[in-house]
Design a protein around this motif. Structure first.
Motif, PDB file in Angstrom:
ATOM      1  N   GLU A 175       0.917  -1.228  -0.184  1.00 31.79           N
ATOM      2  CA  GLU A 175       0.035  -0.059  -0.061  1.00 31.79           C
ATOM      3  C   GLU A 175       0.877   1.083  -0.005  1.00 31.79           C
ATOM      4  OE1 GLU A 175      -3.223   2.243   2.831  1.00 31.79           O
ATOM      5  OE2 GLU A 175      -2.142   0.508   3.592  1.00 31.79           O
ATOM      6  N   MET A 198      -6.397   0.637  -7.049  1.00 34.36           N
ATOM      7  CA  MET A 198      -7.414  -0.262  -6.643  1.00 34.36           C
ATOM      8  C   MET A 198      -7.009  -1.071  -5.454  1.00 34.36           C
ATOM      9  SD  MET A 198      -8.973  -2.159 -10.120  1.00 34.36           S
ATOM     10  CE  MET A 198      -7.711  -3.127 -10.229  1.00 34.36           C
ATOM     11  N   ASN A 199      -5.531  -1.361  -5.375  1.00 41.13           N
ATOM     12  CA  ASN A 199      -5.298  -2.230  -4.308  1.00 41.13           C
ATOM     13  C   ASN A 199      -5.198  -1.534  -3.012  1.00 41.13           C
ATOM     14  OD1 ASN A 199      -2.286  -1.997  -2.894  1.00 41.13           O
ATOM     15  ND2 ASN A 199      -2.202  -1.241  -5.062  1.00 41.13           N
ATOM     16  N   MET A 256      -8.817  -1.434  -1.690  1.00 44.15           N
ATOM     17  CA  MET A 256      -9.130  -2.691  -1.082  1.00 44.15           C
ATOM     18  C   MET A 256      -8.650  -3.130   0.167  1.00 44.15           C
ATOM     19  SD  MET A 256     -10.689  -5.801  -1.923  1.00 44.15           S
ATOM     20  CE  MET A 256     -10.776  -5.691  -3.512  1.00 44.15           C
ATOM     21  N   ARG A 257      -7.239  -2.670   0.541  1.00 43.66           N
ATOM     22  CA  ARG A 257      -6.756  -3.076   1.633  1.00 43.66           C
ATOM     23  C   ARG A 257      -7.495  -2.212   2.785  1.00 43.66           C
ATOM     24  NH1 ARG A 257      -2.801  -4.237   5.063  1.00 43.66           N
ATOM     25  NH2 ARG A 257      -1.857  -2.651   6.221  1.00 43.66           N
ATOM     26  N   HIS A 261     -14.062   0.232  -1.153  1.00 42.73           N
ATOM     27  CA  HIS A 261     -14.455   0.513  -2.317  1.00 42.73           C
ATOM     28  C   HIS A 261     -15.986   0.896  -2.107  1.00 42.73           C
ATOM     29  CE1 HIS A 261     -11.662  -0.843  -5.504  1.00 42.73           C
ATOM     30  NE2 HIS A 261     -11.031  -1.739  -4.510  1.00 42.73           N
ATOM     31  N   LEU A 288     -10.908 -10.697 -10.127  1.00 44.72           N
ATOM     32  CA  LEU A 288      -9.399 -10.205 -10.145  1.00 44.72           C
ATOM     33  C   LEU A 288      -8.629 -11.237 -11.019  1.00 44.72           C
ATOM     34  CD1 LEU A 288      -9.046  -8.551  -6.697  1.00 44.72           C
ATOM     35  CD2 LEU A 288      -9.100  -7.398  -8.867  1.00 44.72           C
ATOM     36  N   GLY A 334      -2.277  -3.835 -11.666  1.00 45.77           N
ATOM     37  CA  GLY A 334      -3.183  -3.374 -10.471  1.00 45.77           C
ATOM     38  C   GLY A 334      -4.135  -4.520 -10.103  1.00 45.77           C
ATOM     39  N   ALA A 335      -4.683  -5.349 -10.868  1.00 45.06           N
ATOM     40  CA  ALA A 335      -5.398  -6.601 -10.612  1.00 45.06           C
ATOM     41  C   ALA A 335      -4.560  -7.345  -9.787  1.00 45.06           C
ATOM     42  CB  ALA A 335      -6.108  -7.258 -11.839  1.00 45.06           C
ATOM     43  N   THR A 370      -4.179  -5.913  -6.239  1.00 45.91           N
ATOM     44  CA  THR A 370      -5.445  -5.789  -5.481  1.00 45.91           C
ATOM     45  C   THR A 370      -5.594  -7.300  -5.153  1.00 45.91           C
ATOM     46  OG1 THR A 370      -6.382  -4.219  -7.142  1.00 45.91           O
ATOM     47  CG2 THR A 370      -7.846  -5.318  -5.676  1.00 45.91           C
ATOM     48  N   GLN A 417      -4.178  -8.013  -2.061  1.00 43.51           N
ATOM     49  CA  GLN A 417      -4.764  -7.346  -0.890  1.00 43.51           C
ATOM     50  C   GLN A 417      -6.086  -7.836  -0.472  1.00 43.51           C
ATOM     51  OE1 GLN A 417      -3.097  -5.231   0.939  1.00 43.51           O
ATOM     52  NE2 GLN A 417      -1.712  -3.779  -0.305  1.00 43.51           N
ATOM     53  N   LEU A 418      -6.602  -8.261  -1.328  1.00 41.06           N
ATOM     54  CA  LEU A 418      -7.930  -9.088  -1.090  1.00 41.06           C
ATOM     55  C   LEU A 418      -7.586 -10.319  -0.379  1.00 41.06           C
ATOM     56  CD1 LEU A 418     -11.000  -9.406  -1.653  1.00 41.06           C
ATOM     57  CD2 LEU A 418     -10.322 -11.055  -3.665  1.00 41.06           C
TER      58      LEU A 418
END
Length: 174
Positions: A22, A73-74, A77-78, A82, A112, A147-148, A151, A154-155
Motif C-alpha cells: 500500500e 485499486m489495491n 481494497m486494503r 470500495h 480479479l 493493478g489486478a 489488488t 490485498q484481497l
C-alpha cells in the motif's frame, strides 16, 4: 496455544506485507498524479498562452491516469473503501452476513483472476504503439494485470485476516 501464536504472527506478517504494498503503490500514485498535473498544465499553457498545442500531452495524461487508477485499486481494497451497497445485507442475521461476505470475497477474487489473465494476454499480444508517443501500448495495457494482481494480493490478505478474526470470535463463543 502454539497454533494461535503462529497464526497471529502469520497474520501480522501478511498485514505488514500489505502495508508495504500500500505504501509503495501510494507513493507511485502520488508521483503519477503529480506528473499528470504537470503534463496537463503544460498542455494548457502551450495551447492557450503560446498558441502552439503539444500533441502528446493529452495522451500521456490519459495513460498516467490509467496507471494511477489501476494501481490505486489495491489501496482501496486494503482499506475496504470500495463502493458497496450494504443496506439489504445489514437486514440479515449475522451468520448470513458472514456467509455473504465470504461469497463476495470469492466473487471479487474470481473477477480479479480474470482481469489479471485477460489483461496480461492483452498486454503481451498487442503490437500497437501510442498515437503521438513512441511507446508500445503493451506498457499502457500492463496497468490492468499489475493493478489486478496487487489488488488480488490485498484481497487475499483481507480474506485471511477475516478468517482469523472469525475463527477467534467463533472460538470465544464456545
Amino acid at each position: 496455544m502454539v497454533v494461535e501464536i503462529k497464526a497471529g504472527k502469520w497474520v501480522r506478517f501478511l498485514d505488514r506485507t500489505g502495508f508495504i504494498i500500500e505504501t509503495g503503490t501510494g507513493f507511485i500514485c502520488v508521483l503519477t498524479l503529480a506528473f499528470m498535473v504537470i503534463v496537463v498544465a503544460t498542455g494548457v499553457l502551450f495551447r492557450y498562452v503560446f498558441n502552439n498545442p503539444v500533441q502528446w500531452g493529452e495522451e500521456l495524461a490519459r495513460f498516467l491516469m490509467l496507471w494511477t487508477g489501476f494501481i490505486a485499486m489495491n489501496i482501496a481494497m486494503r482499506r475496504n473503501q470500495h463502493v458497496q451497497i450494504d443496506i439489504v445485507v445489514k437486514r440479515f442475521p449475522v451468520w448470513i452476513q458472514v456467509i455473504l461476505a465470504y461469497c463476495i470475497y470469492f466473487l471479487v477474487g474470481y473477477f480479479l483472476v480474470i482481469l489479471t489473465t485477460k489483461g496480461y494476454g492483452m498486454a503481451v499480444s498487442t503490437r500497437m504503439t501510442a498515437a503521438s508517443l513512441p511507446v508500445s501500448m503493451s506498457w499502457i495495457y500492463a496497468s490492468v494485470p499489475v493493478g489486478a494482481l496487487l489488488t488480488m494480493i490485498q484481497l487475499t490478505i483481507n480474506f485471511l485476516k477475516r478468517v482469523t478474526a472469525d475463527a477467534g470470535a467463533l472460538k470465544q463463543s464456545f
